[in-house]
Design a protein around this motif. Structure first.
Motif, PDB file in Angstrom:
ATOM      1  N   ALA A  61       0.799  -0.848  -0.474  1.00  0.00           N
ATOM      2  CA  ALA A  61       0.241  -0.001  -0.263  1.00  0.00           C
ATOM      3  C   ALA A  61       0.970   1.161   0.011  1.00  0.00           C
ATOM      4  O   ALA A  61       1.921   0.934   0.881  1.00  0.00           O
ATOM      5  CB  ALA A  61      -0.146   0.481   1.500  1.00  0.00           C
ATOM      6  N   ALA A  62       0.511   2.173  -1.032  1.00  0.00           N
ATOM      7  CA  ALA A  62       1.476   3.079  -0.546  1.00  0.00           C
ATOM      8  C   ALA A  62       1.133   4.653   0.554  1.00  0.00           C
ATOM      9  O   ALA A  62       0.207   3.693   1.612  1.00  0.00           O
ATOM     10  CB  ALA A  62       0.696   4.469  -1.779  1.00  0.00           C
ATOM     11  N   LEU A  63       2.113   4.833   1.277  1.00  0.00           N
ATOM     12  CA  LEU A  63       2.062   5.239   2.713  1.00  0.00           C
ATOM     13  C   LEU A  63       1.424   6.496   2.474  1.00  0.00           C
ATOM     14  O   LEU A  63       1.308   7.112   1.618  1.00  0.00           O
ATOM     15  CB  LEU A  63       3.327   6.002   2.896  1.00  0.00           C
ATOM     16  CG  LEU A  63       4.579   4.941   3.484  1.00  0.00           C
ATOM     17  CD1 LEU A  63       6.648   5.273   2.914  1.00  0.00           C
ATOM     18  CD2 LEU A  63       3.799   3.610   3.889  1.00  0.00           C
ATOM     19  N   ALA A  64       0.714   6.384   3.795  1.00  0.00           N
ATOM     20  CA  ALA A  64      -0.248   7.387   3.626  1.00  0.00           C
ATOM     21  C   ALA A  64       0.181   9.202   4.071  1.00  0.00           C
ATOM     22  O   ALA A  64       1.223   9.237   4.452  1.00  0.00           O
ATOM     23  CB  ALA A  64      -0.920   7.093   5.241  1.00  0.00           C
ATOM     24  N   GLY A  65       0.099  10.110   3.214  1.00  0.00           N
ATOM     25  CA  GLY A  65       0.231  11.652   3.976  1.00  0.00           C
ATOM     26  C   GLY A  65       1.414  11.927   2.510  1.00  0.00           C
ATOM     27  O   GLY A  65       2.484  12.640   2.628  1.00  0.00           O
ATOM     28  N   ALA A  66       2.086  10.702   1.898  1.00  0.00           N
ATOM     29  CA  ALA A  66       3.224  10.724   0.619  1.00  0.00           C
ATOM     30  C   ALA A  66       2.952  11.376  -0.077  1.00  0.00           C
ATOM     31  O   ALA A  66       2.193  10.347  -1.489  1.00  0.00           O
ATOM     32  CB  ALA A  66       4.032   9.330   0.651  1.00  0.00           C
TER      33      ALA A  66
END
Length: 375
Positions: free
Chosen positions: A220-225
């Motif tokens: 999963a893509a890192l939240a906030g990035a």
């Protein structure tokens, strides 16, 4: 540690030249208990002919049968680990892997290292086995557990992420990436493994920062990035992320390293640096600020750098406990060769002790267990 000592020693060597005088994945509960134990491994070794008192030399022929674990070496307990040439030093033990070491990391299942031709090897205390090939000699491992990760180039020229378990002695994952190639420099958006923490591998995939969960084989893509961000993950420990901020945001004009549960473009830099190392519990950040050692509390930015006097250059390059930093202190520098001590510094007590010494060693020959090459 992600390149901290490497960069500092290169900077110091350059300056000196200018001056002429220069698991198997262990359970979360078990891991969290083990994180609280301060690991009192001490560096003791032979460096460029200088014998450190108390070192236990354990000879090894590659592929041989000598087991240093019989002398009390347990890879599960982290110790100050580094290599000089083909000699690897783990706490009070020294053994020879038969090939000059370019980079290395310690895992619960043994030492993983690269040689100068880029090949990756696993030494488990008995035998040495080739397990892959790492681009740029960069390896990443957790401060506990058996996972190690690197970037490898496939036959078609595209990069792949490789995750290996030294306890299972097996490759657990191999992920393809469509990037043009592995990262060659910070911010070039190439394929790169940044860190391993709690069964997850943090990497750049298709230009984005991603967390790949090994047990579930999901990512999963890192939240906030932000998509396509040039930010780098510096380190990850106990779920805390150290990451770079560029200092171009309103109200946040200081570039450096910030710490949080997710990358935040508005994050405030704790350290004016590009590389650093988080303590095993994620509470403290060690960094090199323009040649000066700095350690900050991740929650409020409090400067908790221990006092280290009597040295020309000092850098905290690793952790052997939640409050215990491993420090390389250079007392003398002649050209590109250095003399000094390895210290352990208890940040909570502001107290440091010398645990080993080195004499007249080429700075670029010191390879520490952060996974980055000396050259």
């Amino acid at each position: 540690m992600t390149g901290l000592l490497t960069r500092v020693m290169h900077d110091h060597a350059d300056a000196a030249a200018a001056e002429v005088d220069v698991d198997e994945i262990i359970s979360e509960g078990d891991r969290r208990v083990r994180r609280q134990r301060v690991r009192h491994g001490l560096v003791a070794a032979v460096l460029a002919g200088a014998v450190v008192a108390g070192a236990s030399s354990v000879p090894l022929l590659v592929g041989g049968s000598h087991d240093p674990t019989a002398g009390g070496l347990s890879f599960r307990h982290r110790a100050a680990t580094y290599a000089v040439g083909s000699s690897v030093h783990v706490g009070g033990h020294t053994f020879d892997v038969g090939r000059p070491v370019a980079s290395l990391v310690q895992t619960d299942g043994g030492i993983v290292y690269t040689t100068r031709d880029g090949r990756v090897w696993h030494y488990d205390g008995v035998t040495t086995v080739e397990i892959g090939r790492a681009e740029g000699h960069r390896l990443r491992a957790d401060d506990q557990g058996s996972l190690v990760a690197w970037v490898e180039t496939a036959e078609d020229g595209h990069p792949q992420y490789v995750v290996h378990s030294t306890m299972r002695r097996a490759e657990l994952a191999r992920l393809d990436d469509d990037a043009a190639g592995p990262a060659r420099a910070a911010g070039d958006l190439g394929t790169e493994v940044f860190a391993v923490d709690d069964g997850s591998v943090y990497l750049r995939r298709d230009g984005d920062l991603v967390r790949y969960d090994v047990p579930s084989d999901t990512e999963a893509a890192l939240a906030g990035a932000e998509p396509g961000t040039a930010a780098e993950i510096v380190d990850v420990a106990y779920g805390a992320l150290a990451y770079t901020v560029d200092g171009t945001r309103p109200g946040n004009r200081r570039p450096g390293i910030a710490v949080g549960q997710r990358p935040d473009p508005e994050g405030v830099a704790l350290a004016a640096a590009g590389t650093g190392a988080l303590s095993p519990d994620g509470r403290l950040l060690a960094a090199d600020e323009h040649g000066t050692m700095a350690i900050y509390a991740a929650d409020d930015g409090l400067d908790v750098t221990p006092t280290v006097d009597g040295y020309r250059d000092v850098v905290a390059y690793d952790w052997v406990g939640d409050d215990m930093a491993t420090v390389l202190a250079v007392s003398d520098r002649r050209g590109a060769r250095v003399t000094g001590d390895v210290l352990t510094c208890d940040v909570s007590d502001d107290a440091c002790s010398v645990v080993s010494s080195f004499r007249d060693v080429a700075a670029t020959d010191i390879v520490t267990a952060g996974g980055d090459p000396a050259h």
